[in-house]
Structures are given as structure tokens and as C-alpha cells.
Write an enzyme that holds these catalytic residues in place. Structure first.
Site, mmCIF file in Angstrom:
data_model
loop_
_atom_site.group_PDB
_atom_site.id
_atom_site.type_symbol
_atom_site.label_atom_id
_atom_site.label_comp_id
_atom_site.label_asym_id
_atom_site.label_seq_id
_atom_site.Cartn_x
_atom_site.Cartn_y
_atom_site.Cartn_z
ATOM 1 N N SER A 239 -19.701 16.558 -88.976
ATOM 2 C CA SER A 239 -19.645 16.488 -87.522
ATOM 3 C C SER A 239 -21.019 16.800 -86.956
ATOM 4 C CB SER A 239 -18.615 17.478 -86.975
ATOM 5 O OG SER A 239 -19.175 18.776 -86.940
ATOM 6 N N LYS A 240 -21.157 16.575 -85.665
ATOM 7 C CA LYS A 240 -22.480 16.711 -85.061
ATOM 8 C C LYS A 240 -23.001 18.139 -85.092
ATOM 9 C CE LYS A 240 -21.021 14.553 -81.494
ATOM 10 N NZ LYS A 240 -20.888 13.945 -80.162
ATOM 11 N N ARG A 241 -22.105 19.089 -85.288
ATOM 12 C CA ARG A 241 -22.533 20.486 -85.318
ATOM 13 C C ARG A 241 -23.104 20.888 -86.666
ATOM 14 N NH1 ARG A 241 -19.327 23.376 -81.400
ATOM 15 N NH2 ARG A 241 -20.698 25.139 -81.855
#
Length: 443
Positions: free
Chosen positions: A211-213
RNA sequence: GACCCUAUCGUCCAGUGGCCUAGGACACUCCCCUUUCACGGGAGUAACACGGGUUCGAAUCCCGUUAGGGUCGCCA
């Protein structure tokens, strides 16, 4: 056939490494075949469509060195390259489908009536796959347009790929299952579908979806950390593809020469930042000093480090270069060369610059060094070794206190190289301060 | 749930029926470079998911199981 590939990201606020890899492979494929690489921004979702979000994508691609032949900032004969500006084209294609009797309205939305057949996707990477679309329950009709008039991805993507004469659609495997529906659209529009190539996805180390995190997910973090683009390109190429022959370090030019879509691995790949880190170190190591210094400057300036002359800076960088893997670590490695008020790493002090033994050793070395007439690598080394022999300690037991006294830390470039650059005066002054420091801690 | 894809060391790749007692790289451990170090050199730990076939012979082909991923949106 004229090869035309494209990268079609939506502006989400970051450029994901997975997207960057997709862009890279599209770029490589176009280059390999003397084709054209098109950049198209899929900004049909107005809610998150900001100028800044678009800029992140352009910046990321620029940094990676993936220049596009057609697209934003560049123009071309198939524009506009922002979907938000292509409404008239979509209207026209929609009316074509309308005339063909392929559309129907559903609660204000416009949907495409599937022919309900079996569709083969002949994929360059995945091979020939059959999809049975005869059951509307499991394969509902595609929606093309929302009641508010905005467009759905599947439709505009197909239209743009037709209009932009895209020959090869190279994209993530997450699109594979929708591809048969896209093919139905191509056919209904009387267009020949392009070649498809669906690439496996990038996962986290533990196999979960990235995910983008997650660390390393946003391309923007790479330049900040001091990765160099050629290293990241190298790493990304190795994710799902290999030049065989057990090679790890390979230039993009060579990849272009060796690349084949069919050789892309079909497994999803886990993202391993450790390896990217190592590769970056390899590139930094072999980089010529002039470019290295140029790249280093912003990181040093940001840390408030100043240097007397460019020559002096290059000299310092040259001895530190083989050991630094990330440019952002540079201030930590070179700061003490240019500042007498450098800080001390407490752990290193505790280990090597504490107690009467440290005082004794450092004093002995100070005496030997102050007697030196010539201040160069060879004399520095021999004087240290002689001193060690004289007071009966191993060379390392002199090296460590000397290093900590001179630099404030336990790791760094070779000691003699470091002291040579520092010069006699500054070295002796730092030893003096070190002795006092060690005296203070011995109480 | 349905459909699609995938399955080799912890991770990334090599391996396309015999050269595999499975090779390289990262990471990890140890040693060397009688100076540290995320430089360099050397060594080591470590994998063919499971079960059936096919074959003289399978990591490689087929089937099943299991596991993971993807799609099934009026997100892209």
C-alpha cells in the site's frame, strides 16, 4: 508494426513503485523497438484530481529518466493527453456504440451490452487465456458513463488506446480479468485490440499487498533518501525480469537490448528495499567523482555544511565514497571535516575514548604525530604502528581512540586518509580535546 | 462465493525432462584484508508447497489439494 506503448497513471498524489516499474517496462519496450512511449494522465475522477498530484507523476518519471515521446509538457499528434480534456472524443465514440445498438440506460448510467461470448486474451506474458463471459450474473455489463456525465475508466481507456494508436498495452496484472471486456469494446468499436502484456504485481516482503504507506512505495522518497535513478531503474528491472547469466548490475541500455516481454516472470514479486539499497551503493561506488560531488551538494547544503573550496570537498568525498550507500547519509560522514564543533557519538566515545587507557594511548599517538615532519599517508601509518609497538598495544587499539577523537564517530573512511586531509594542526588539536574528554570520563 | 493467475533458499532471480547431491545476488553468520566500516576477498546457513500420475528419468509435463494474489464498482 509501429510500436506505441503508454503509461496511463491517475493522479493519486504519489507515484507508486509498481506504477514506476510499469512505466519503465513500457519505456524499455518502446525504446527497444524504436517505438513511441506515450504518457497519458487518467484524471477522470475530479475529486482527487489536483495540479499537485499530476506534478508528482511528471516529477517522478523525470527523475527516473523515463522521458515520454508524447504527452503532457511534450505534446504530440494524439492529444490532448489529459483525459479530463478529451470529453468530445468520448462523446463521439459513445455515439458510435449507440448507433451500433450496444448501449442501454440503467438508472441514468450508460452501460455496454456484452455480446456474451467466450473471449480469448492472448497475452504476451500470461499466454492464451479463455474467459467465459456468457453469464451476466458473474460478468455484469460494463458501465461506461455515470448519471452525472462523468466517464468510467474501462471505456475511456479503450477509446484513448484506440485514438492514440497504442500497439502494446503493458500494465499490471490487476487489469487482466477486465481485459476480455475491453476486447469486447474494441470489437464493438470496429477496432483491432492491441497486444496485451500483464505484469505481475509488486508485494511487500511478507507477501501482503503493497500500500502507499509502506516503506519504499512512493517513488518520491527515493530521491530524498539519496538513491540515484540508474540504481532504482536497475533494481526495478530485476523485479520480475532478469538478464540471465546471474547478473545483478546492468545498465538500462543493456536491458533495452536484452529485454523480452515473454521473459517476464509470472509470479508476483516481493519488494526488497535491502537489495535496492545495495545496488545503489554499487552505483555510487563506481560513479565518477565529479557527478558524485554534484549529487552530494544538495544533501550537504540541506545539512548546513559549508566547504572552503570545491577541491577540498571533492577530496573528502573521494575517501568516503566507497562506503556510503545513500546520499542522505553523507552529512553524517563528512560533516566533521568542515566543522570543529562536530558532535560525538556517545556509544563510540564509551567504547574507545573513555578511561586512562584511552588517555595514555591517544597521548602517545599525539606525541608521535606532533614530531612528524611529513604529513602523508605513509608516515601517518608507520608512526601509528611504531607507537603501537612501543607501548605494546595492537594497532587497532590506537586507531579507534584516534578515529573517535578526530571525527566523533566509530565508523568512517580510512583513518590515515582522514587524518591526512584534516592536516597536522587540526588533528593534534582534536587529539588534545579527545584526551581532555577521556580524562573527564575517567573520573 | 464465482472466475483468472501463481507456487524454487527469508527475499529477488537462474533452471523450460537427464549437465541439479538445484546456481547467482541481497540479507544473515564466520574468517581474511595483522585499522574501524554499510569498501574488497573467502567460507557457510538456507528452497523445488503437498499428493497423485506420465516417463527409463521431473524442480521442469498432466491432474488434484493447499496456500497466495487478482478481478467480479456508477475506483483507476
Amino acid at each position: 508494426m509501429t510500436v506505441r506503448t503508454r503509461f496511463a497513471p491517475s493522479p493519486t498524489g504519489l507515484l507508486h513503485v509498481g506504477g514506476a516499474r510499469t512505466a519503465l517496462f513500457n519505456w524499455i519496450y518502446a525504446k527497444k523497438h524504436g517505438g513511441t512511449f506515450v504518457l497519458r494522465i487518467e484524471d477522470t475522477d475530479h475529486s482527487r484530481n489536483t495540479e499537485q498530484a499530476k506534478q508528482v507523476i511528471l516529477d517522478g518519471l523525470h527523475w527516473l529518466g523515463l522521458d515520454w515521446d508524447e504527452g503532457p509538457q511534450k505534446g504530440g499528434n494524439h492529444g490532448p493527453y489529459y483525459q479530463s480534456e478529451r470529453g468530445a472524443i468520448y462523446e463521439e465514440y459513445l455515439s458510435r456504440l449507440e448507433k451500433g445498438g450496444h448501449l442501454y440506460e440503467d438508472n441514468g448510467a450508460i452501460r455496454f451490452r456484452s455480446p456474451r461470448e467466450k473471449v480469448f486474451v492472448d497475452d504476451e506474458i500470461c499466454g492464451k487465456i479463455e474467459f467465459d463471459l456468457t453469464n451476466p450474473g458473474t460478468h455484469p455489463d460494463l458501465t461506461l458513463r455515470r448519471p452525472d456525465g462523468s466517464w468510467i475508466f474501462h471505456f475511456v481507456s479503450v477509446v484513448d488506446d484506440i485514438e492514440m494508436k497504442i500497439s502494446h498495452v503493458i500494465r499490471g496484472e490487476d487489469h487482466l480479468s477486465n481485459t476480455p471486456k475491453h476486447i469486447e469494446l474494441y470489437r464493438a468499436l470496429g477496432a483491432e485490440p492491441p497486444r496485451f502484456a500483464h505484469m505481475p504485481l509488486i508485494l511487500n516482503r511478507d507477501g501482503s499487498k503493497m500500500s502507499k504507506r509502506d516503506e519504499g512505495a512512493a517513488l518520491g522518497t527515493y530521491p530524498e533518501a539519496g538513491y540515484v535513478p540508474e540504481a532504482v531503474r536497475n533494481y526495478l528491472c530485476l523485479l520480475g525480469w532478469s538478464p540471465k547469466e546471474n547478473r545483478e548490475i546492468i545498465s538500462t541500455e543493456e536491458v533495452v537490448a536484452l529485454f523480452e516481454l515473454g521473459n517476464i516472470n509470472r509470479r508476483n514479486a516481493a519488494f526488497d528495499l535491502d537489495k535496492c539499497f545495495w545496488i545503489n551503493g554499487q552505483y555510487l561506488l563506481s560513479m565518477d567523482l565529479a557527478r558524485y560531488a554534484e549529487l552530494a551538494v544538495p544533501f550537504l547544503e540541506k545539512a548546513g555544511i559549508t566547504w572552503p573550496t570545491w577541491n577540498a570537498l571533492e577530496k573528502v568525498l573521494s575517501i568516503v565514497k566507497p562506503k556510503v550507500k545513500l546520499l542522505k547519509d553523507l552529512p553524517e560522514w563528512v560533516g566533521y571535516f568542515f566543522n570543529e564543533e562536530f558532535s560525538f557519538d556517545e556509544a563510540a566515545v564509551a567504547k574507545s575514548l573513555t578511561g586512562p587507557l584511552a588517555v595514555e594511548r591517544l597521548s602517545a599517538l599525539r606525541d608521535a604525530y606532533s614530531a612528524l615532519a611529513i604529513w602523508d599517508l605513509a608516515s601517518l601509518e608507520s608512526a601509528l604502528k611504531e607507537t603501537a609497538a612501543k607501548i605494546g598495544v595492537k594497532t587497532g587499539e590506537l586507531v579507534h581512540p584516534a578515529r573517535v577523537a578526530a571525527s566523533g564517530r566509530g565508523i568512517g573512511p580510512g583513518l590515515y586518509e582522514m587524518l591526512e586531509i584534516l592536516g597536522k594542526q587540526r588533528t593534534l588539536a582534536r587529539f588534545e580535546k579527545g584526551i581532555i574528554k577521556a580524562l573527564g570520563t575517567s573520573a
